[in-house]
Design an enzyme around this catalytic site. Structure first.
Site, PDB file in Angstrom:
ATOM      1  N   ARG A  57      -2.785  -6.277   3.591  1.00 43.34           N
ATOM      2  CA  ARG A  57      -4.247  -6.204   2.925  1.00 43.34           C
ATOM      3  C   ARG A  57      -4.693  -4.902   2.124  1.00 43.34           C
ATOM      4  NH1 ARG A  57      -6.717  -7.023   8.977  1.00 43.34           N
ATOM      5  NH2 ARG A  57      -4.771  -5.922   9.253  1.00 43.34           N
ATOM      6  N   ASP A  68      -6.026 -10.807   8.346  1.00 44.68           N
ATOM      7  CA  ASP A  68      -4.654 -10.296   8.570  1.00 44.68           C
ATOM      8  C   ASP A  68      -3.922 -11.367   8.371  1.00 44.68           C
ATOM      9  OD1 ASP A  68      -2.594  -8.746   9.199  1.00 44.68           O
ATOM     10  OD2 ASP A  68      -3.137  -8.342  11.275  1.00 44.68           O
ATOM     11  N   CYS A  94      -6.038  -0.397   5.885  1.00 46.62           N
ATOM     12  CA  CYS A  94      -5.627  -1.593   6.856  1.00 46.62           C
ATOM     13  C   CYS A  94      -4.750  -0.959   8.199  1.00 46.62           C
ATOM     14  CB  CYS A  94      -4.910  -2.813   6.207  1.00 46.62           C
ATOM     15  SG  CYS A  94      -3.513  -2.443   5.600  1.00 46.62           S
TER      16      CYS A  94
END
Length: 186
Positions: free
Chosen positions: A19, A158, A13
């Site tokens: 994440r 996100d 990420c």
């Protein structure tokens, strides 16, 4: 008879504190419960969080869902490690572009998403043989996390700028894709 080496999967990420770290923890722990031999790690495309632990909100969501929170420190992916992975999963299209450019600059051959059923869309349908995993047979498959999502809903959200529900939404996507990754690694 030689034992095949475990599948190697890298989650990527932006900063490697939300994440990708959540996906790393979920996959690693699901693999242990399912007795699937797999090596999992995570990294970011940016160095802005280098050395920082998992985001406290991500840690809370993992803990509340019954996962052990990893003692992971954020790191930036290096070009030299790309060839060490069988599957590199980008959380967004932007991350995928960065990874592909990094691979191109490093001269690393790579393929696209494997198909869960071994169909023609992704070429080899499994990582379990650890035979060449890319179409060219020389490097990793670099693809979007959503390419393996049975619901196909887009990039992994996100949660950084959001609230608790955003972290829960991210975990939901990760948990939905995890069984697909495990099937590929068997």
């Amino acid at each position: 008879m030689t034992q095949p080496r475990p599948a190697r999967v890298l989650m990527v990420c932006t900063g490697n504190i939300c994440r990708s770290t959540m996906a790393h923890a979920v996959l690693e722990q699901a693999a242990a419960r399912a007795d699937v031999d797999i090596v999992v790690d995570s990294a970011g495309v940016s160095d802005e969080e280098q050395g920082n632990p998992i985001d406290r909100r991500a840690a809370r969501v993992l803990r509340d869902a019954g996962y052990t929170v990893p003692d992971h420190r954020a790191r930036q992916i290096r070009a030299g490690e790309l060839g060490e992975w069988d599957l590199i999963l980008a959380m967004t299209s932007r991350h995928l572009t960065v990874l592909q450019r990094l691979a191109d600059r490093a001269g690393v051959e790579y393929g696209g998403a494997p198909s869960a059923g071994g169909g023609p869309a992704g070429g080899a349908g499994s990582l379990s043989g650890r035979a060449p995993v890319s179409d060219e047979g020389a490097g990793p498959r670099i693809c979007l996390y959503r390419d393996l999502d049975p619901a196909g809903r887009g990039d992994v959200p996100d949660p950084w700028y959001g609230g608790h529900q955003d972290f829960l939404d991210t975990l939901e996507v990760i948990e939905r894709v995890t069984p697909v990754i495990l099937d590929l690694a068997r």
